[in-house]
Design a protein around this motif. Sequence first.
Motif, PDB file in Angstrom:
ATOM      1  N   SER A  84       0.831  -1.196   0.000  1.00 51.61           N
ATOM      2  CA  SER A  84       0.000   0.000   0.000  1.00 51.61           C
ATOM      3  C   SER A  84       0.868   1.248   0.000  1.00 51.61           C
ATOM      4  CB  SER A  84      -0.904   0.011   1.239  1.00 51.61           C
ATOM      5  OG  SER A  84      -1.720   1.166   1.244  1.00 51.61           O
ATOM      6  N   LYS A  85       0.356   2.288  -0.628  1.00 51.20           N
ATOM      7  CA  LYS A  85       0.952   3.618  -0.547  1.00 51.20           C
ATOM      8  C   LYS A  85      -0.052   4.598   0.048  1.00 51.20           C
ATOM      9  CE  LYS A  85       4.459   3.240  -4.112  1.00 51.20           C
ATOM     10  NZ  LYS A  85       5.055   3.894  -5.277  1.00 51.20           N
ATOM     11  N   GLN A  86      -1.110   4.034   0.646  1.00 55.13           N
ATOM     12  CA  GLN A  86      -2.064   4.853   1.385  1.00 55.13           C
ATOM     13  C   GLN A  86      -1.416   5.288   2.698  1.00 55.13           C
ATOM     14  OE1 GLN A  86      -4.966   5.727   0.195  1.00 55.13           O
ATOM     15  NE2 GLN A  86      -5.064   4.358  -1.560  1.00 55.13           N
ATOM     16  N   PRO A  87      -1.927   6.325   3.359  1.00 56.95           N
ATOM     17  CA  PRO A  87      -1.384   6.694   4.674  1.00 56.95           C
ATOM     18  C   PRO A  87      -1.472   5.504   5.633  1.00 56.95           C
ATOM     19  CG  PRO A  87      -2.856   8.397   3.870  1.00 56.95           C
ATOM     20  CD  PRO A  87      -2.986   7.237   2.919  1.00 56.95           C
ATOM     21  N   LEU A  88      -0.438   5.305   6.436  1.00 60.12           N
ATOM     22  CA  LEU A  88      -0.434   4.208   7.405  1.00 60.12           C
ATOM     23  C   LEU A  88      -1.195   4.665   8.643  1.00 60.12           C
ATOM     24  CD1 LEU A  88       0.353   1.409   8.285  1.00 60.12           C
ATOM     25  CD2 LEU A  88       2.586   2.291   8.964  1.00 60.12           C
ATOM     26  N   ASN A  89      -2.461   4.325   8.684  1.00 60.92           N
ATOM     27  CA  ASN A  89      -3.302   4.663   9.832  1.00 60.92           C
ATOM     28  C   ASN A  89      -4.186   3.460  10.143  1.00 60.92           C
ATOM     29  OD1 ASN A  89      -5.477   4.727   7.982  1.00 60.92           O
ATOM     30  ND2 ASN A  89      -5.183   6.912   7.610  1.00 60.92           N
ATOM     31  N   ALA A  90      -4.968   3.574  11.208  1.00 58.29           N
ATOM     32  CA  ALA A  90      -5.790   2.447  11.654  1.00 58.29           C
ATOM     33  C   ALA A  90      -6.779   1.996  10.587  1.00 58.29           C
ATOM     34  CB  ALA A  90      -6.513   2.815  12.940  1.00 58.29           C
ATOM     35  N   ALA A  91      -7.407   2.935   9.889  1.00 59.28           N
ATOM     36  CA  ALA A  91      -8.413   2.568   8.887  1.00 59.28           C
ATOM     37  C   ALA A  91      -7.786   1.807   7.720  1.00 59.28           C
ATOM     38  CB  ALA A  91      -9.123   3.822   8.381  1.00 59.28           C
ATOM     39  N   ASN A  92      -6.665   2.274   7.196  1.00 59.40           N
ATOM     40  CA  ASN A  92      -6.030   1.598   6.057  1.00 59.40           C
ATOM     41  C   ASN A  92      -5.388   0.276   6.467  1.00 59.40           C
ATOM     42  OD1 ASN A  92      -6.784   3.558   4.198  1.00 59.40           O
ATOM     43  ND2 ASN A  92      -4.998   4.810   4.646  1.00 59.40           N
ATOM     44  N   TYR A  93      -4.850   0.219   7.697  1.00 60.18           N
ATOM     45  CA  TYR A  93      -4.296  -1.036   8.215  1.00 60.18           C
ATOM     46  C   TYR A  93      -5.415  -2.070   8.347  1.00 60.18           C
ATOM     47  CZ  TYR A  93      -1.888  -4.218  11.447  1.00 60.18           C
ATOM     48  OH  TYR A  93      -1.331  -5.319  12.049  1.00 60.18           O
ATOM     49  N   ALA A  94      -6.565  -1.640   8.880  1.00 57.72           N
ATOM     50  CA  ALA A  94      -7.711  -2.546   9.035  1.00 57.72           C
ATOM     51  C   ALA A  94      -8.196  -3.041   7.678  1.00 57.72           C
ATOM     52  CB  ALA A  94      -8.836  -1.835   9.776  1.00 57.72           C
ATOM     53  N   ALA A  95      -8.248  -2.158   6.692  1.00 54.58           N
ATOM     54  CA  ALA A  95      -8.689  -2.546   5.350  1.00 54.58           C
ATOM     55  C   ALA A  95      -7.732  -3.557   4.730  1.00 54.58           C
ATOM     56  CB  ALA A  95      -8.819  -1.310   4.469  1.00 54.58           C
ATOM     57  N   ALA A  96      -6.424  -3.345   4.920  1.00 56.04           N
ATOM     58  CA  ALA A  96      -5.430  -4.274   4.371  1.00 56.04           C
ATOM     59  C   ALA A  96      -5.550  -5.640   5.037  1.00 56.04           C
ATOM     60  CB  ALA A  96      -4.028  -3.703   4.554  1.00 56.04           C
ATOM     61  N   ARG A  97      -5.684  -5.665   6.357  1.00 53.38           N
ATOM     62  CA  ARG A  97      -5.842  -6.940   7.074  1.00 53.38           C
ATOM     63  C   ARG A  97      -7.099  -7.674   6.604  1.00 53.38           C
ATOM     64  NH1 ARG A  97      -3.107  -8.474  11.564  1.00 53.38           N
ATOM     65  NH2 ARG A  97      -4.935  -9.580  12.347  1.00 53.38           N
ATOM     66  N   ALA A  98      -8.203  -6.946   6.491  1.00 57.39           N
ATOM     67  CA  ALA A  98      -9.456  -7.573   6.070  1.00 57.39           C
ATOM     68  C   ALA A  98      -9.340  -8.135   4.653  1.00 57.39           C
ATOM     69  CB  ALA A  98     -10.599  -6.566   6.153  1.00 57.39           C
ATOM     70  N   ALA A  99      -8.718  -7.377   3.759  1.00 57.84           N
ATOM     71  CA  ALA A  99      -8.559  -7.846   2.378  1.00 57.84           C
ATOM     72  C   ALA A  99      -7.708  -9.116   2.334  1.00 57.84           C
ATOM     73  CB  ALA A  99      -7.931  -6.750   1.523  1.00 57.84           C
ATOM     74  N   MET A 100      -6.629  -9.144   3.121  1.00 60.02           N
ATOM     75  CA  MET A 100      -5.771 -10.328   3.134  1.00 60.02           C
ATOM     76  C   MET A 100      -6.498 -11.534   3.733  1.00 60.02           C
ATOM     77  SD  MET A 100      -1.975  -8.963   4.094  1.00 60.02           S
ATOM     78  CE  MET A 100      -1.223 -10.572   3.844  1.00 60.02           C
ATOM     79  N   MET A 101      -7.210 -11.305   4.827  1.00 59.36           N
ATOM     80  CA  MET A 101      -7.880 -12.412   5.506  1.00 59.36           C
ATOM     81  C   MET A 101      -9.048 -12.961   4.688  1.00 59.36           C
ATOM     82  SD  MET A 101      -7.573 -10.950   9.352  1.00 59.36           S
ATOM     83  CE  MET A 101      -7.700 -12.426  10.339  1.00 59.36           C
ATOM     84  N   ASN A 102      -9.541 -12.173   3.730  1.00 58.71           N
ATOM     85  CA  ASN A 102     -10.623 -12.625   2.856  1.00 58.71           C
ATOM     86  C   ASN A 102     -10.116 -13.210   1.541  1.00 58.71           C
ATOM     87  OD1 ASN A 102     -12.999 -12.128   4.376  1.00 58.71           O
ATOM     88  ND2 ASN A 102     -12.657  -9.937   4.107  1.00 58.71           N
ATOM     89  N   MET A 103      -8.788 -13.329   1.386  1.00 52.41           N
ATOM     90  CA  MET A 103      -8.229 -13.912   0.160  1.00 52.41           C
ATOM     91  C   MET A 103      -8.740 -15.339  -0.017  1.00 52.41           C
ATOM     92  SD  MET A 103      -6.047 -12.341  -1.840  1.00 52.41           S
ATOM     93  CE  MET A 103      -5.143 -10.822  -1.826  1.00 52.41           C
ATOM     94  N   ARG A 104      -9.080 -15.639  -1.247  1.00 52.13           N
ATOM     95  CA  ARG A 104      -9.569 -16.971  -1.575  1.00 52.13           C
ATOM     96  C   ARG A 104      -8.671 -17.589  -2.643  1.00 52.13           C
ATOM     97  NH1 ARG A 104     -15.187 -17.852  -0.262  1.00 52.13           N
ATOM     98  NH2 ARG A 104     -16.008 -16.035   0.815  1.00 52.13           N
ATOM     99  N   ALA A 105      -8.565 -18.885  -2.593  1.00 52.35           N
ATOM    100  CA  ALA A 105      -7.826 -19.634  -3.603  1.00 52.35           C
ATOM    101  C   ALA A 105      -8.730 -19.842  -4.810  1.00 52.35           C
ATOM    102  CB  ALA A 105      -7.379 -20.976  -3.038  1.00 52.35           C
ATOM    103  N   ASP A 106      -8.157 -20.334  -5.902  1.00 51.99           N
ATOM    104  CA  ASP A 106      -8.982 -20.707  -7.048  1.00 51.99           C
ATOM    105  C   ASP A 106     -10.014 -21.724  -6.575  1.00 51.99           C
ATOM    106  OD1 ASP A 106      -7.609 -19.089  -8.761  1.00 51.99           O
ATOM    107  OD2 ASP A 106      -6.339 -20.673  -9.565  1.00 51.99           O
ATOM    108  N   GLY A 107     -11.230 -21.547  -6.977  1.00 50.21           N
ATOM    109  CA  GLY A 107     -12.306 -22.413  -6.529  1.00 50.21           C
ATOM    110  C   GLY A 107     -13.110 -21.808  -5.397  1.00 50.21           C
ATOM    111  N   GLY A 108     -12.618 -20.727  -4.792  1.00 52.28           N
ATOM    112  CA  GLY A 108     -13.382 -20.001  -3.795  1.00 52.28           C
ATOM    113  C   GLY A 108     -13.132 -20.339  -2.348  1.00 52.28           C
ATOM    114  N   SER A 109     -12.252 -21.302  -2.036  1.00 48.57           N
ATOM    115  CA  SER A 109     -12.009 -21.636  -0.630  1.00 48.57           C
ATOM    116  C   SER A 109     -11.082 -20.593   0.004  1.00 48.57           C
ATOM    117  CB  SER A 109     -11.402 -23.032  -0.503  1.00 48.57           C
ATOM    118  OG  SER A 109     -10.155 -23.081  -1.163  1.00 48.57           O
ATOM    119  N   PHE A 110     -11.333 -20.313   1.286  1.00 43.94           N
ATOM    120  CA  PHE A 110     -10.496 -19.355   2.001  1.00 43.94           C
ATOM    121  C   PHE A 110      -9.087 -19.905   2.167  1.00 43.94           C
ATOM    122  CE2 PHE A 110     -14.575 -17.617   3.472  1.00 43.94           C
ATOM    123  CZ  PHE A 110     -14.328 -16.262   3.255  1.00 43.94           C
ATOM    124  N   MET A 111      -8.095 -19.018   2.097  1.00 44.50           N
ATOM    125  CA  MET A 111      -6.704 -19.442   2.208  1.00 44.50           C
ATOM    126  C   MET A 111      -6.204 -19.434   3.649  1.00 44.50           C
ATOM    127  SD  MET A 111      -4.970 -17.696  -1.116  1.00 44.50           S
ATOM    128  CE  MET A 111      -3.418 -18.467  -0.746  1.00 44.50           C
TER     129      MET A 111
END
Length: 158
Positions: A84-111
């Motif tokens: 990310s090149k967004q400001p490092l703050n609580a909101a952007n950190y939370a968004a990055a964590r949520a996006a990573m934790m919602n990553m899915r593999a091919d086929g749709g299963s959570f990673m």
Amino acid sequence: MRLQVEANQTISVANTDGGTGPAWFLMDTTKPVKPLIFQEREPYEFTTMTQSDNPHVFLHDQFVYGVRARLNAGYGLWQLCWGSKQPLNAANYAAARAAMMNMRADGGSFMGVTPNVLVVPPSLENDGRRLLNTEYATGGESNPWKSTADLIVTPFVS
């Protein structure tokens, strides 16, 4: 940006949210395959030329030190890293964590991605320490991001 197939449907997936500020990275290093891979092919071998009967030492009056090794580095699983090149703050950190934790593999299963390392340049060290080490956030409320990741500060991401 990558394309993944989910339930016979191709969807677009990214591991970055853009921005224009200094880059920071969130990684999951708990998996057997890492987001970045470092391979030591031949170990470091230190060599010294310090004997007075060595021709270089004798002729130039200099001691010489060197090191030799064979190394390689590369990318592992792109899903385990968020840039990310967004400001490092609580909101952007939370968004990055949520996006990573919602990553899915091919086929749709959570990673099962769980970010545990935050990498920042020296210019973001204060923001990173405030985000990960302080008990209370700005305004006096409890900081939910305290101790959620280890902080690595390095000039190599500047």
